[in-house]
Design a protein around this motif. Sequence first.
Motif, PDB file in Angstrom:
ATOM      1  N   ASN A   3       0.802  -1.216   0.018  1.00 48.32           N
ATOM      2  CA  ASN A   3       0.027   0.070  -0.033  1.00 48.32           C
ATOM      3  C   ASN A   3       0.887   1.059  -0.011  1.00 48.32           C
ATOM      4  O   ASN A   3       0.673   2.242  -0.587  1.00 48.32           O
ATOM      5  CB  ASN A   3      -1.169   0.140   1.105  1.00 48.32           C
ATOM      6  CG  ASN A   3      -2.087  -1.005   1.136  1.00 48.32           C
ATOM      7  OD1 ASN A   3      -2.257  -1.414  -0.148  1.00 48.32           O
ATOM      8  ND2 ASN A   3      -2.728  -1.467   1.937  1.00 48.32           N
ATOM      9  N   ASP A   4       1.986   1.084   0.541  1.00 52.21           N
ATOM     10  CA  ASP A   4       2.824   2.280   0.826  1.00 52.21           C
ATOM     11  C   ASP A   4       3.353   2.570  -0.558  1.00 52.21           C
ATOM     12  O   ASP A   4       3.737   3.839  -1.083  1.00 52.21           O
ATOM     13  CB  ASP A   4       4.061   2.172   1.754  1.00 52.21           C
ATOM     14  CG  ASP A   4       3.327   2.098   3.019  1.00 52.21           C
ATOM     15  OD1 ASP A   4       2.483   2.784   3.397  1.00 52.21           O
ATOM     16  OD2 ASP A   4       4.152   1.705   4.136  1.00 52.21           O
ATOM     17  N   ILE A   6       2.040   1.849  -3.597  1.00 50.43           N
ATOM     18  CA  ILE A   6       0.990   2.435  -4.365  1.00 50.43           C
ATOM     19  C   ILE A   6       0.833   3.960  -3.897  1.00 50.43           C
ATOM     20  O   ILE A   6       0.607   4.533  -4.749  1.00 50.43           O
ATOM     21  CB  ILE A   6      -0.468   1.639  -4.173  1.00 50.43           C
ATOM     22  CG1 ILE A   6      -0.326   0.320  -4.512  1.00 50.43           C
ATOM     23  CG2 ILE A   6      -1.600   2.439  -4.778  1.00 50.43           C
ATOM     24  CD1 ILE A   6      -1.464  -0.700  -4.020  1.00 50.43           C
ATOM     25  N   ASP A   7       0.865   4.136  -2.470  1.00 52.13           N
ATOM     26  CA  ASP A   7       0.630   5.563  -2.384  1.00 52.13           C
ATOM     27  C   ASP A   7       1.721   6.552  -2.942  1.00 52.13           C
ATOM     28  O   ASP A   7       1.524   7.566  -3.564  1.00 52.13           O
ATOM     29  CB  ASP A   7       0.772   5.863  -0.870  1.00 52.13           C
ATOM     30  CG  ASP A   7      -0.476   5.057  -0.037  1.00 52.13           C
ATOM     31  OD1 ASP A   7      -1.375   4.605  -1.014  1.00 52.13           O
ATOM     32  OD2 ASP A   7      -0.407   4.702   0.857  1.00 52.13           O
ATOM     33  N   ALA A   8       3.087   5.944  -2.936  1.00 51.18           N
ATOM     34  CA  ALA A   8       4.235   6.633  -3.346  1.00 51.18           C
ATOM     35  C   ALA A   8       4.093   6.898  -4.883  1.00 51.18           C
ATOM     36  O   ALA A   8       4.302   8.030  -5.518  1.00 51.18           O
ATOM     37  CB  ALA A   8       5.315   6.130  -3.042  1.00 51.18           C
ATOM     38  N   ILE A   9       3.717   5.815  -5.675  1.00 51.27           N
ATOM     39  CA  ILE A   9       3.630   5.947  -7.061  1.00 51.27           C
ATOM     40  C   ILE A   9       2.621   6.821  -7.495  1.00 51.27           C
ATOM     41  O   ILE A   9       2.756   7.746  -8.742  1.00 51.27           O
ATOM     42  CB  ILE A   9       3.211   4.570  -7.655  1.00 51.27           C
ATOM     43  CG1 ILE A   9       4.352   3.582  -7.516  1.00 51.27           C
ATOM     44  CG2 ILE A   9       2.798   4.445  -9.306  1.00 51.27           C
ATOM     45  CD1 ILE A   9       4.131   2.068  -7.967  1.00 51.27           C
ATOM     46  N   CYS A  10       1.459   7.099  -6.759  1.00 51.90           N
ATOM     47  CA  CYS A  10       0.300   7.698  -7.078  1.00 51.90           C
ATOM     48  C   CYS A  10       0.483   9.248  -6.419  1.00 51.90           C
ATOM     49  O   CYS A  10      -0.324  10.156  -6.903  1.00 51.90           O
ATOM     50  CB  CYS A  10      -0.829   7.097  -6.527  1.00 51.90           C
ATOM     51  SG  CYS A  10      -1.462   5.764  -7.627  1.00 51.90           S
ATOM     52  N   ASN A  20      -7.596   4.976   1.554  1.00 56.90           N
ATOM     53  CA  ASN A  20      -7.954   3.622   1.586  1.00 56.90           C
ATOM     54  C   ASN A  20      -8.913   3.411   0.331  1.00 56.90           C
ATOM     55  O   ASN A  20      -8.881   2.500  -0.406  1.00 56.90           O
ATOM     56  CB  ASN A  20      -8.806   3.012   2.791  1.00 56.90           C
ATOM     57  CG  ASN A  20      -7.668   2.677   3.878  1.00 56.90           C
ATOM     58  OD1 ASN A  20      -6.523   2.307   3.378  1.00 56.90           O
ATOM     59  ND2 ASN A  20      -7.949   2.860   5.278  1.00 56.90           N
ATOM     60  N   ASP A  21     -10.004   4.518   0.425  1.00 61.56           N
ATOM     61  CA  ASP A  21     -11.022   4.424  -0.705  1.00 61.56           C
ATOM     62  C   ASP A  21     -10.266   4.757  -2.082  1.00 61.56           C
ATOM     63  O   ASP A  21     -10.491   3.935  -3.024  1.00 61.56           O
ATOM     64  CB  ASP A  21     -11.867   5.574  -0.587  1.00 61.56           C
ATOM     65  CG  ASP A  21     -13.042   5.313   0.653  1.00 61.56           C
ATOM     66  OD1 ASP A  21     -13.224   4.132   0.877  1.00 61.56           O
ATOM     67  OD2 ASP A  21     -13.623   6.312   1.150  1.00 61.56           O
ATOM     68  N   ARG A  22      -9.055   5.522  -2.143  1.00 58.09           N
ATOM     69  CA  ARG A  22      -8.586   5.680  -3.301  1.00 58.09           C
ATOM     70  C   ARG A  22      -7.538   4.402  -3.803  1.00 58.09           C
ATOM     71  O   ARG A  22      -7.729   4.149  -4.964  1.00 58.09           O
ATOM     72  CB  ARG A  22      -7.473   6.813  -3.294  1.00 58.09           C
ATOM     73  CG  ARG A  22      -8.109   8.321  -3.298  1.00 58.09           C
ATOM     74  CD  ARG A  22      -6.849   9.431  -3.106  1.00 58.09           C
ATOM     75  NE  ARG A  22      -7.153  10.643  -3.319  1.00 58.09           N
ATOM     76  CZ  ARG A  22      -6.459  11.512  -3.174  1.00 58.09           C
ATOM     77  NH1 ARG A  22      -5.160  11.402  -3.356  1.00 58.09           N
ATOM     78  NH2 ARG A  22      -6.913  12.759  -3.698  1.00 58.09           N
ATOM     79  N   ARG A  23      -7.093   3.928  -2.943  1.00 55.60           N
ATOM     80  CA  ARG A  23      -6.376   2.552  -3.235  1.00 55.60           C
ATOM     81  C   ARG A  23      -7.308   1.584  -3.960  1.00 55.60           C
ATOM     82  O   ARG A  23      -7.173   0.933  -4.808  1.00 55.60           O
ATOM     83  CB  ARG A  23      -5.799   2.043  -1.881  1.00 55.60           C
ATOM     84  CG  ARG A  23      -4.530   2.464  -1.671  1.00 55.60           C
ATOM     85  CD  ARG A  23      -3.831   1.750  -0.496  1.00 55.60           C
ATOM     86  NE  ARG A  23      -3.031   2.370   0.484  1.00 55.60           N
ATOM     87  CZ  ARG A  23      -3.399   2.696   1.694  1.00 55.60           C
ATOM     88  NH1 ARG A  23      -4.329   2.123   2.118  1.00 55.60           N
ATOM     89  NH2 ARG A  23      -2.595   3.635   2.303  1.00 55.60           N
TER      90      ARG A  23
END
Length: 63
Positions: A3-4, A6-10, A20-23
């Motif tokens: 998840n971390d 994914i957050d960094a890439i986005c 969480n909803d964005r993921r």
Amino acid sequence: MTNDKIDAICNWPSDDLGLNDRRRQTISSLKKLLSMDPSIQIQFVRGKRGYQLAISSDVQTAV
């Protein structure tokens, strides 16, 4: 992919309240995009708190 990652890439801030909803929406969109190829699967990996992209060469497609 965690998840971390994914957050960094986005480029999402870790303190974003809707993270969480964005993921979930992002993974859902990616699944829909890749659903046409049966050799690709995206699975949640609970122990790693992330997702795994599996590509199989054993899948046979209908002709």
